[in-house]
Design an enzyme around this catalytic site. Sequence first.
Site, short mmCIF file in Angstrom:
data_model
loop_
_atom_site.label_atom_id
_atom_site.label_comp_id
_atom_site.label_asym_id
_atom_site.label_seq_id
_atom_site.Cartn_x
_atom_site.Cartn_y
_atom_site.Cartn_z
N SER A 82 13.30 -6.24 6.54
CA SER A 82 13.91 -4.95 6.23
C SER A 82 15.36 -4.80 6.67
O SER A 82 15.75 -3.76 7.19
CB SER A 82 13.11 -3.80 6.85
OG SER A 82 12.00 -3.58 6.10
N SER A 83 16.14 -5.83 6.40
CA SER A 83 17.56 -5.68 6.72
C SER A 83 18.19 -4.58 5.86
O SER A 83 19.10 -3.87 6.32
CB SER A 83 18.29 -7.01 6.52
OG SER A 83 18.15 -7.45 5.18
N SER A 84 17.72 -4.40 4.63
CA SER A 84 18.32 -3.36 3.77
C SER A 84 18.02 -1.97 4.32
O SER A 84 18.91 -1.12 4.38
CB SER A 84 17.77 -3.41 2.35
OG SER A 84 17.57 -4.70 1.92
N ASP B 202 9.66 0.94 4.92
CA ASP B 202 10.69 0.29 5.72
C ASP B 202 11.63 1.30 6.38
O ASP B 202 11.98 1.18 7.55
CB ASP B 202 11.48 -0.69 4.86
CG ASP B 202 10.58 -1.73 4.21
OD1 ASP B 202 9.45 -1.89 4.69
OD2 ASP B 202 11.01 -2.35 3.23
N TYR C 68 8.51 -7.54 -7.79
CA TYR C 68 8.03 -6.40 -7.00
C TYR C 68 7.72 -5.23 -7.93
O TYR C 68 6.64 -4.62 -7.86
CB TYR C 68 9.10 -6.02 -5.97
CG TYR C 68 8.73 -4.86 -5.08
CD1 TYR C 68 8.08 -5.07 -3.86
CD2 TYR C 68 9.02 -3.55 -5.45
CE1 TYR C 68 7.75 -4.01 -3.04
CE2 TYR C 68 8.68 -2.48 -4.64
CZ TYR C 68 8.06 -2.71 -3.44
OH TYR C 68 7.72 -1.66 -2.63
N THR D 257 0.83 -1.21 0.00
CA THR D 257 0.00 0.00 0.00
C THR D 257 0.86 1.25 0.00
O THR D 257 0.39 2.32 -0.38
CB THR D 257 -0.90 0.02 1.26
OG1 THR D 257 -0.10 -0.34 2.38
CG2 THR D 257 -2.05 -0.97 1.12
C1 GLA Z 1 9.00 -4.02 0.70
C2 GLA Z 1 9.21 -2.57 0.31
C3 GLA Z 1 8.19 -1.67 0.99
C4 GLA Z 1 6.77 -2.18 0.79
C5 GLA Z 1 6.69 -3.67 1.09
C6 GLA Z 1 5.34 -4.26 0.74
O1 GLA Z 1 9.26 -4.19 2.05
O2 GLA Z 1 10.51 -2.14 0.65
O3 GLA Z 1 8.32 -0.35 0.53
O4 GLA Z 1 6.30 -1.88 -0.50
O5 GLA Z 1 7.68 -4.41 0.40
O6 GLA Z 1 4.37 -3.75 1.57
#
Ligand code: GLA
Length: 387
Positions: A129-131, A175, A227, A38
């Site tokens: 979200s390690s990056s 993230d 993605y 979203t």
């Molecule tokens: C990854 C992306 C985020 C988000 C999610 C899906 O984590 O880095 O920005 O789009 O996917 O919600």
Amino acid sequence: MSGSAADAAARWFTECYAAEPDGVWHAPGRVNLIGEHTDYNEGFVLPFALSQGVRAAASRRDDGLLELRSRQAPDDAAAVPLGALAPGLPGGWAAYPAGVAWALLGTGRPVGGASIAIDADLERGAALSSSAALECATALALTELYGLSVDRRDLAALARRAENEFVGVPSGIMDQSASLLCEQGHALLLDCRSGESSAVPLDLAAVGLVLLVIDTRVRHALSDGRYAERRRSCEDAARALGVASLRDVTDALDGIERVDRLSDPVLRRRARHVVTENARVLETVGLLRAGEATRIGPLLTASHVSLRDDFEISWPQADATVEAAVASGALGARMTGGGFGGSVIALVPTPASGVVRAGIEDAYAGRGWKPPRFLDALPSAGAHRLR
Ligand code: GLA
């Protein structure tokens, strides 16, 4: 964050550079409670920060060089003069921190050289979200080393720019915002259109619940094209609906009816996910604010079903984990993160957590999959200096 993690990062710095670091900074990974795909549709997300994350031990240097080392990739060091930084140089893991320096310089902020030693307790590719944690730890380190005061929202935007333009992954803002803006004991409601955020209390233990994070051990990469492809479909759907973004459809009273009139079945499904997911985020926030965390389970599961059937980004281990979790007593469960691999979360009454874990483990064993890993997920503080 324990002092020992800071000490370990400082020791790693000393191993790399034979000196003490000027400071050590920590940025957490995140779990997204709800609100998936979203963010780049200008919608709502509800992540919280983990206690696990990335540490950057760092010192200034006056030769204009950015030197990057990671305990998790000891054979893959990088040293690049700041002026030579460009997308692709350096590549690999070092592109994330280097991209942050590049983005800071690109906005005219006077960062200089630095020696950085990275240490992490967050698996890569687990959708935690390690990056972003790597970017945000570096962003804090560089700005504080050079005495730059950058608002955290701007810092999140800079870190995202590093990922989008330097690394080349078209991710949204969730993230980096989670890593920099989350507060302990809370989730973060972020309106990705206005940029406004607020802390939503998330004290699950107080109501007898625990949130299990299950790493399915299937690895994902946001850079593999799928993605970006989902993102494009959402833009195509918005265009077909005559709106700037799918957020506008969410806000419309007849939103879902409009989506159902889309002639392309794929765009219809993608848009339906985004519009219904935004509604689920707001409903979840309403329940949490009313002290009704025990009632959010069905929303989590509905989110998973939508990601599985409409957005089509779940994977067999995720579907089996959700099914096994719910069958053995979880109130709800869903995949979290970008999809195609990574982790699942399950909301579980604390006394049932052993049974739910066993139910999930049995489901994997029965299919011959390597066993999942379970993580502690405590809503923790956003990025900060450790020493
Ligand atoms: C990854 C992306 C985020 C988000 C999610 C899906 O984590 O880095 O920005 O789009 O996917 O919600």
